[in-house]
Scaffold this motif. Sequence first.
Motif, PDB file in Angstrom:
ATOM      1  N   LYS A  43      -3.675   5.059  -7.351  1.00 54.20           N
ATOM      2  CA  LYS A  43      -4.553   5.984  -6.642  1.00 54.20           C
ATOM      3  C   LYS A  43      -3.891   6.430  -5.342  1.00 54.20           C
ATOM      4  O   LYS A  43      -3.218   5.642  -4.658  1.00 54.20           O
ATOM      5  N   PHE A  44      -4.091   7.675  -5.006  1.00 50.72           N
ATOM      6  CA  PHE A  44      -3.591   8.206  -3.740  1.00 50.72           C
ATOM      7  C   PHE A  44      -4.231   7.431  -2.590  1.00 50.72           C
ATOM      8  O   PHE A  44      -5.443   7.213  -2.566  1.00 50.72           O
ATOM      9  N   ASP A  45      -3.403   7.004  -1.650  1.00 53.95           N
ATOM     10  CA  ASP A  45      -3.863   6.210  -0.507  1.00 53.95           C
ATOM     11  C   ASP A  45      -3.787   7.045   0.761  1.00 53.95           C
ATOM     12  O   ASP A  45      -2.711   7.217   1.337  1.00 53.95           O
ATOM     13  N   PRO A  46      -4.915   7.560   1.237  1.00 55.17           N
ATOM     14  CA  PRO A  46      -4.892   8.396   2.438  1.00 55.17           C
ATOM     15  C   PRO A  46      -4.539   7.633   3.703  1.00 55.17           C
ATOM     16  O   PRO A  46      -4.268   8.241   4.740  1.00 55.17           O
ATOM     17  N   GLU A  47      -4.528   6.300   3.636  1.00 56.05           N
ATOM     18  CA  GLU A  47      -4.178   5.486   4.795  1.00 56.05           C
ATOM     19  C   GLU A  47      -2.715   5.055   4.787  1.00 56.05           C
ATOM     20  O   GLU A  47      -2.320   4.202   5.581  1.00 56.05           O
ATOM     21  N   SER A  48      -1.902   5.629   3.901  1.00 62.51           N
ATOM     22  CA  SER A  48      -0.522   5.170   3.740  1.00 62.51           C
ATOM     23  C   SER A  48       0.399   5.568   4.881  1.00 62.51           C
ATOM     24  O   SER A  48       1.521   5.061   4.975  1.00 62.51           O
ATOM     25  N   GLY A  49      -0.040   6.472   5.737  1.00 62.33           N
ATOM     26  CA  GLY A  49       0.762   6.840   6.899  1.00 62.33           C
ATOM     27  C   GLY A  49       2.122   7.375   6.508  1.00 62.33           C
ATOM     28  O   GLY A  49       2.254   8.298   5.714  1.00 62.33           O
ATOM     29  N   ALA A  50       3.176   6.771   7.071  1.00 62.72           N
ATOM     30  CA  ALA A  50       4.539   7.205   6.784  1.00 62.72           C
ATOM     31  C   ALA A  50       4.955   6.869   5.357  1.00 62.72           C
ATOM     32  O   ALA A  50       5.991   7.339   4.888  1.00 62.72           O
ATOM     33  N   GLY A  51       4.153   6.079   4.664  1.00 64.42           N
ATOM     34  CA  GLY A  51       4.439   5.778   3.267  1.00 64.42           C
ATOM     35  C   GLY A  51       4.734   4.313   3.016  1.00 64.42           C
ATOM     36  O   GLY A  51       5.309   3.618   3.854  1.00 64.42           O
ATOM     37  N   HIS A  52       4.300   3.838   1.864  1.00 59.10           N
ATOM     38  CA  HIS A  52       4.597   2.478   1.431  1.00 59.10           C
ATOM     39  C   HIS A  52       6.018   2.400   0.867  1.00 59.10           C
ATOM     40  O   HIS A  52       6.670   3.427   0.646  1.00 59.10           O
ATOM     41  N   SER A  53       6.487   1.188   0.627  1.00 62.94           N
ATOM     42  CA  SER A  53       7.850   0.976   0.121  1.00 62.94           C
ATOM     43  C   SER A  53       7.853   1.067  -1.407  1.00 62.94           C
ATOM     44  O   SER A  53       8.196   0.108  -2.113  1.00 62.94           O
ATOM     45  N   HIS A  54       7.469   2.209  -1.883  1.00 60.75           N
ATOM     46  CA  HIS A  54       7.391   2.458  -3.325  1.00 60.75           C
ATOM     47  C   HIS A  54       8.347   3.593  -3.693  1.00 60.75           C
ATOM     48  O   HIS A  54       8.575   4.476  -2.868  1.00 60.75           O
ATOM     49  N   PRO A  55       8.872   3.575  -4.919  1.00 61.03           N
ATOM     50  CA  PRO A  55       8.684   2.596  -6.002  1.00 61.03           C
ATOM     51  C   PRO A  55       9.228   1.222  -5.622  1.00 61.03           C
ATOM     52  O   PRO A  55      10.138   1.120  -4.812  1.00 61.03           O
ATOM     53  N   TYR A  56       8.654   0.190  -6.236  1.00 63.85           N
ATOM     54  CA  TYR A  56       9.037  -1.178  -5.899  1.00 63.85           C
ATOM     55  C   TYR A  56       9.227  -1.977  -7.181  1.00 63.85           C
ATOM     56  O   TYR A  56       8.404  -1.912  -8.091  1.00 63.85           O
ATOM     57  N   GLN A  57      10.316  -2.721  -7.221  1.00 64.24           N
ATOM     58  CA  GLN A  57      10.657  -3.503  -8.413  1.00 64.24           C
ATOM     59  C   GLN A  57      10.215  -4.941  -8.217  1.00 64.24           C
ATOM     60  O   GLN A  57      10.682  -5.633  -7.299  1.00 64.24           O
ATOM     61  N   ILE A  58       9.310  -5.415  -9.060  1.00 62.02           N
ATOM     62  CA  ILE A  58       8.895  -6.810  -9.063  1.00 62.02           C
ATOM     63  C   ILE A  58       8.618  -7.185 -10.510  1.00 62.02           C
ATOM     64  O   ILE A  58       8.011  -6.407 -11.258  1.00 62.02           O
ATOM     65  N   THR A  59       9.099  -8.318 -10.950  1.00 60.66           N
ATOM     66  CA  THR A  59       8.967  -8.697 -12.348  1.00 60.66           C
ATOM     67  C   THR A  59       7.548  -9.196 -12.623  1.00 60.66           C
ATOM     68  O   THR A  59       6.831  -9.631 -11.708  1.00 60.66           O
ATOM     69  N   PRO A  60       7.122  -9.179 -13.883  1.00 60.82           N
ATOM     70  CA  PRO A  60       5.821  -9.750 -14.229  1.00 60.82           C
ATOM     71  C   PRO A  60       5.707 -11.217 -13.834  1.00 60.82           C
ATOM     72  O   PRO A  60       4.630 -11.677 -13.432  1.00 60.82           O
ATOM     73  N   GLU A  61       6.811 -11.955 -13.932  1.00 66.00           N
ATOM     74  CA  GLU A  61       6.784 -13.368 -13.545  1.00 66.00           C
ATOM     75  C   GLU A  61       6.542 -13.517 -12.046  1.00 66.00           C
ATOM     76  O   GLU A  61       5.797 -14.405 -11.608  1.00 66.00           O
ATOM     77  N   GLN A  62       7.173 -12.663 -11.255  1.00 65.99           N
ATOM     78  CA  GLN A  62       6.961 -12.709  -9.811  1.00 65.99           C
ATOM     79  C   GLN A  62       5.544 -12.261  -9.448  1.00 65.99           C
ATOM     80  O   GLN A  62       4.909 -12.833  -8.561  1.00 65.99           O
ATOM     81  N   MET A  63       5.042 -11.247 -10.157  1.00 68.25           N
ATOM     82  CA  MET A  63       3.672 -10.813  -9.912  1.00 68.25           C
ATOM     83  C   MET A  63       2.677 -11.908 -10.285  1.00 68.25           C
ATOM     84  O   MET A  63       1.652 -12.099  -9.619  1.00 68.25           O
ATOM     85  N   THR A  64       2.997 -12.645 -11.337  1.00 66.01           N
ATOM     86  CA  THR A  64       2.156 -13.783 -11.715  1.00 66.01           C
ATOM     87  C   THR A  64       2.088 -14.795 -10.584  1.00 66.01           C
ATOM     88  O   THR A  64       1.021 -15.351 -10.288  1.00 66.01           O
ATOM     89  N   ARG A  65       3.225 -15.029  -9.925  1.00 62.53           N
ATOM     90  CA  ARG A  65       3.240 -15.976  -8.795  1.00 62.53           C
ATOM     91  C   ARG A  65       2.351 -15.474  -7.668  1.00 62.53           C
ATOM     92  O   ARG A  65       1.629 -16.254  -7.038  1.00 62.53           O
ATOM     93  N   VAL A  66       2.390 -14.182  -7.397  1.00 62.24           N
ATOM     94  CA  VAL A  66       1.536 -13.617  -6.348  1.00 62.24           C
ATOM     95  C   VAL A  66       0.067 -13.801  -6.701  1.00 62.24           C
ATOM     96  O   VAL A  66      -0.726 -14.326  -5.903  1.00 62.24           O
ATOM     97  N   LEU A  67      -0.317 -13.385  -7.892  1.00 59.03           N
ATOM     98  CA  LEU A  67      -1.722 -13.439  -8.289  1.00 59.03           C
ATOM     99  C   LEU A  67      -2.239 -14.875  -8.359  1.00 59.03           C
ATOM    100  O   LEU A  67      -3.391 -15.144  -8.009  1.00 59.03           O
ATOM    101  N   SER A  68      -1.374 -15.802  -8.798  1.00 61.05           N
ATOM    102  CA  SER A  68      -1.780 -17.204  -8.909  1.00 61.05           C
ATOM    103  C   SER A  68      -2.025 -17.835  -7.545  1.00 61.05           C
ATOM    104  O   SER A  68      -2.763 -18.819  -7.434  1.00 61.05           O
ATOM    105  N   GLY A  69      -1.409 -17.279  -6.506  1.00 61.58           N
ATOM    106  CA  GLY A  69      -1.564 -17.848  -5.174  1.00 61.58           C
ATOM    107  C   GLY A  69      -2.787 -17.363  -4.419  1.00 61.58           C
ATOM    108  O   GLY A  69      -3.124 -17.908  -3.361  1.00 61.58           O
ATOM    109  N   ILE A  70      -3.475 -16.360  -4.937  1.00 60.10           N
ATOM    110  CA  ILE A  70      -4.627 -15.787  -4.237  1.00 60.10           C
ATOM    111  C   ILE A  70      -5.878 -16.591  -4.567  1.00 60.10           C
ATOM    112  O   ILE A  70      -6.167 -16.878  -5.728  1.00 60.10           O
TER     113      ILE A  70
END
Length: 226
Positions: free
Chosen positions: A28-55
């Motif tokens: 979704k378009f983010d009107p609060e992104s300002g100068a812009g996020h660091s996208h596109p961004y490369q993160i593996t599904p395994e690394q994303m799993t680590r992020v989600l598991s920690g929340i």
Amino acid sequence: MCFLLAGCTAQPAPIVIHEDKRDTIWLKFDPESGAGHSHPYQITPEQMTRVLSGISVQKRDAVGGFGLYFGDKEGAPAFSPTQITLIAPLLSTALRKASPKDMATFYLLAGDKDLGKLVTSGGLFVREGRMYVILANAHTMPSSVQYENTYELDTHDEPLIPIARKKFTVGFSPKEAWIPNGTLRGKDGYERYMDESKLVVIDLQKLFAQAASPPGNTPLSPAPRP
């Protein structure tokens, strides 16, 4: 903020990464992104799993009129193993396709035999090696009532809208990778978006310090907006 209110201003249509009768992953378009996020961004599904598991989420009950909260001493996982298995690769794909003006959002619907429908929703983006995760709802009943809401809310199209915003706070483990909001508040690139108790900022370099190669930006072209 306008981003949290449907119909405030005309926004570009979301880019669908995944959508079925229960779960939705959008860019979704983010009107609060300002100068812009660091996208596109490369993160593996395994690394994303680590992020989600920690929340984690910690329940809290407000004492009406006094602003006091009594919360659980220990948090519970924000996402079930089934949800993580589903959305980790989808969110990885979303960040890989995102433009600097996009946020990856999720809306997950689960069923409980006693409570009925339960909503987990929010969004995330990466800025300068930090992942910002906004968890607006976590196992929340659409009919939850807490002062500001006296009717059932359908937040499918606006996953950052909290149904009952004072029902829980969000945390992250390991704490070494969890950046306190107070250290970033007021600095360039930090946007509050909503109640800060629903926002966790994760230092990806520290989180993946043990990995052979931490995630980083890639020279991918952002997905064109429709």
